[in-house]
Every structure is written in structure tokens, then in C-alpha cells.
Design a protein around this motif. Structure first.
Motif, PDB file in Angstrom:
ATOM      1  N   SER A  23       1.146  -1.256  -0.127  1.00  0.00           N
ATOM      2  CA  SER A  23       0.355   0.269   0.094  1.00  0.00           C
ATOM      3  C   SER A  23       0.757   1.428   0.351  1.00  0.00           C
ATOM      4  N   PRO A  24       0.246   2.170  -0.268  1.00  0.00           N
ATOM      5  CA  PRO A  24       1.489   4.251  -0.449  1.00  0.00           C
ATOM      6  C   PRO A  24       2.165   4.143   0.727  1.00  0.00           C
ATOM      7  N   CYS A  25       1.063   3.323   2.496  1.00  0.00           N
ATOM      8  CA  CYS A  25       2.364   3.567   3.495  1.00  0.00           C
ATOM      9  C   CYS A  25       3.510   2.824   3.439  1.00  0.00           C
ATOM     10  N   GLY A  26       2.856   1.449   3.019  1.00  0.00           N
ATOM     11  CA  GLY A  26       4.087   0.500   3.311  1.00  0.00           C
ATOM     12  C   GLY A  26       3.503  -0.763   3.539  1.00  0.00           C
ATOM     13  N   ARG A  27       2.320  -0.198   5.433  1.00  0.00           N
ATOM     14  CA  ARG A  27       1.834  -1.809   5.654  1.00  0.00           C
ATOM     15  C   ARG A  27       0.707  -2.452   5.594  1.00  0.00           C
ATOM     16  N   LYS A  28      -0.077  -2.237   4.249  1.00  0.00           N
ATOM     17  CA  LYS A  28      -0.869  -3.829   3.697  1.00  0.00           C
ATOM     18  C   LYS A  28       0.200  -4.601   2.480  1.00  0.00           C
ATOM     19  N   LEU A  29       0.285  -5.285   2.712  1.00  0.00           N
ATOM     20  CA  LEU A  29       0.744  -6.234   1.468  1.00  0.00           C
ATOM     21  C   LEU A  29       0.193  -7.555   0.893  1.00  0.00           C
ATOM     22  N   ALA A  30       0.292  -7.386  -0.146  1.00  0.00           N
ATOM     23  CA  ALA A  30      -0.042  -8.422  -0.660  1.00  0.00           C
ATOM     24  C   ALA A  30       0.754  -9.230  -1.605  1.00  0.00           C
ATOM     25  N   LYS A  31       0.104 -10.295  -2.502  1.00  0.00           N
ATOM     26  CA  LYS A  31       1.141 -11.910  -2.985  1.00  0.00           C
ATOM     27  C   LYS A  31       0.288 -11.422  -4.507  1.00  0.00           C
ATOM     28  N   ASP A  35      -2.929 -16.088 -11.762  1.00  0.00           N
ATOM     29  CA  ASP A  35      -3.771 -15.238 -13.200  1.00  0.00           C
ATOM     30  C   ASP A  35      -4.543 -14.568 -12.850  1.00  0.00           C
ATOM     31  N   GLY A  36      -3.750 -13.364 -12.262  1.00  0.00           N
ATOM     32  CA  GLY A  36      -3.510 -11.689 -11.784  1.00  0.00           C
ATOM     33  C   GLY A  36      -4.310 -10.783 -11.124  1.00  0.00           C
ATOM     34  N   THR A  37      -4.314 -11.910 -10.136  1.00  0.00           N
ATOM     35  CA  THR A  37      -5.489 -11.974  -8.822  1.00  0.00           C
ATOM     36  C   THR A  37      -4.337 -11.749  -7.327  1.00  0.00           C
ATOM     37  N   LEU A  38      -4.314 -10.761  -6.502  1.00  0.00           N
ATOM     38  CA  LEU A  38      -3.703 -10.614  -6.470  1.00  0.00           C
ATOM     39  C   LEU A  38      -4.592 -11.310  -4.289  1.00  0.00           C
ATOM     40  N   VAL A  39      -3.266 -11.857  -3.343  1.00  0.00           N
ATOM     41  CA  VAL A  39      -3.555 -12.012  -1.898  1.00  0.00           C
ATOM     42  C   VAL A  39      -3.357 -11.825  -0.947  1.00  0.00           C
ATOM     43  N   ALA A  40      -4.256 -11.045   0.622  1.00  0.00           N
ATOM     44  CA  ALA A  40      -3.651 -10.991   1.500  1.00  0.00           C
ATOM     45  C   ALA A  40      -4.234 -11.226   2.076  1.00  0.00           C
ATOM     46  N   ASP A  42      -6.477 -12.842   4.119  1.00  0.00           N
ATOM     47  CA  ASP A  42      -7.971 -13.706   4.335  1.00  0.00           C
ATOM     48  C   ASP A  42      -8.977 -12.591   2.625  1.00  0.00           C
ATOM     49  N   VAL A  43      -8.431 -11.994   2.477  1.00  0.00           N
ATOM     50  CA  VAL A  43      -9.180 -11.430   1.097  1.00  0.00           C
ATOM     51  C   VAL A  43      -8.369 -11.935  -0.761  1.00  0.00           C
ATOM     52  N   THR A  44      -8.402 -12.337  -1.511  1.00  0.00           N
ATOM     53  CA  THR A  44      -8.329 -12.372  -2.639  1.00  0.00           C
ATOM     54  C   THR A  44      -9.437 -12.058  -3.247  1.00  0.00           C
ATOM     55  N   GLY A  45      -9.012 -11.279  -4.830  1.00  0.00           N
ATOM     56  CA  GLY A  45      -9.117 -10.953  -5.581  1.00  0.00           C
ATOM     57  C   GLY A  45      -8.495 -10.063  -6.727  1.00  0.00           C
ATOM     58  N   SER A  46      -9.454  -8.762  -7.212  1.00  0.00           N
ATOM     59  CA  SER A  46      -8.509  -7.622  -8.032  1.00  0.00           C
ATOM     60  C   SER A  46      -8.092  -7.290  -7.149  1.00  0.00           C
ATOM     61  N   ILE A  47      -7.358  -6.272  -8.501  1.00  0.00           N
ATOM     62  CA  ILE A  47      -5.553  -5.608  -7.369  1.00  0.00           C
ATOM     63  C   ILE A  47      -6.928  -4.023  -7.080  1.00  0.00           C
ATOM     64  N   HIS A  48      -8.214  -3.878  -7.216  1.00  0.00           N
ATOM     65  CA  HIS A  48      -9.109  -3.236  -6.653  1.00  0.00           C
ATOM     66  C   HIS A  48      -9.863  -3.351  -5.441  1.00  0.00           C
ATOM     67  N   GLN A  49     -10.042  -5.123  -5.854  1.00  0.00           N
ATOM     68  CA  GLN A  49     -11.049  -5.210  -4.510  1.00  0.00           C
ATOM     69  C   GLN A  49     -10.460  -5.854  -3.426  1.00  0.00           C
ATOM     70  N   ALA A  53     -10.786  -3.557   0.626  1.00  0.00           N
ATOM     71  CA  ALA A  53     -11.004  -4.509   1.529  1.00  0.00           C
ATOM     72  C   ALA A  53     -10.037  -4.267   2.205  1.00  0.00           C
ATOM     73  N   LEU A  54      -9.103  -4.556   2.163  1.00  0.00           N
ATOM     74  CA  LEU A  54      -8.092  -4.011   3.398  1.00  0.00           C
ATOM     75  C   LEU A  54      -8.010  -2.604   3.747  1.00  0.00           C
ATOM     76  N   GLU A  55      -8.780  -1.492   3.020  1.00  0.00           N
ATOM     77  CA  GLU A  55      -9.189  -0.667   3.666  1.00  0.00           C
ATOM     78  C   GLU A  55      -9.974  -0.355   4.384  1.00  0.00           C
ATOM     79  N   GLY A  56     -10.968  -1.211   4.273  1.00  0.00           N
ATOM     80  CA  GLY A  56     -12.687  -0.880   4.690  1.00  0.00           C
ATOM     81  C   GLY A  56     -12.721   0.055   3.945  1.00  0.00           C
ATOM     82  N   ALA A  57     -13.085   0.198   2.824  1.00  0.00           N
ATOM     83  CA  ALA A  57     -13.378   1.230   2.261  1.00  0.00           C
ATOM     84  C   ALA A  57     -14.473   0.727   0.278  1.00  0.00           C
ATOM     85  N   PRO A  58     -15.180   1.518  -0.102  1.00  0.00           N
ATOM     86  CA  PRO A  58     -16.363   0.673  -1.101  1.00  0.00           C
ATOM     87  C   PRO A  58     -15.722   0.554  -1.927  1.00  0.00           C
TER      88      PRO A  58
END
Length: 91
Positions: A23-31, A35-40, A42-49, A53-58
Motif C-alpha cells: 500500500s502507499p504507506c507500506g503497511r498493507k501487503l499483497a502477493k 492469474d492476475g489476482t492478489l492475495v492478502a 484472507d482476501v483474494t481478488g482484483s487489485i481494486h477489490q 477490502a484492506l482499507e475498509g472502503a467501498p
């Protein structure tokens, strides 16, 4: 501008499966997955999803939210999308 799916960045070899994005602050990470999705956590999905989810934003613009490591420090993955567009390899 032409739409570029994040999976195209992985297919082009600009990011490898297993690469870690931050993430911009460097505290949240995803692999990055093959298939072009991310996993962080317990969340898997698109770069947007996953960003939302990690930010608790819509919603989240994953292209500007996620950053990859370079020798000069973290850079937004949007630079990789711009590179594909410039090379005409977006689709």
C-alpha cells in the motif's frame, strides 16, 4: 486510453507471480498470483477489490494504490500499465 487488465502486466513479465505489492504507506501487503489476482491475509481478488477490502472502503483504484519495489524505491503499478500502453501491448 485503452483498458489494461492487471493480468496483462503479469503475462508480460513486468511483475512475477509471488511478487509482493505494498500500500502507499507500506503497511498493507499483497502477493501477486499467476492469474492476475492478489492475495492478502484472507482476501483474494482484483487489485481494486483487495485494496478496498484492506482499507475498509467501498472502492479503490488499485493502479494507484498498489506499489512495487524498484531500486529507487516503491513505485505505483500504474507505471507498468503506462509502459504496456506505450509499447502497444495493452490488450
Amino acid at each position: 486510453e485503452k483498458r489494461v487488465p492487471f493480468g496483462r502486466v503479469v503475462e508480460a513479465g513486468l511483475l512475477a507471480p509471488g511478487a509482493v505489492l505494498a500500500s502507499p504507506c507500506g503497511r498493507k501487503l499483497a502477493k501477486v498470483r499467476a492469474d492476475g489476482t492478489l492475495v492478502a491475509a484472507d482476501v483474494t481478488g482484483s487489485i481494486h477489490q483487495v485494496g478496498a477490502a484492506l482499507e475498509g472502503a467501498p472502492s479503490c483504484n488499485g493502479w494507484t494504490y498498489w506499489h512495487f519495489r524498484t531500486p529507487d524505491g516503491p513505485r505505483p503499478i500504474d507505471l507498468l500499465r503506462q509502459k504496456l500502453r506505450a509499447e502497444g501491448a495493452a490488450g
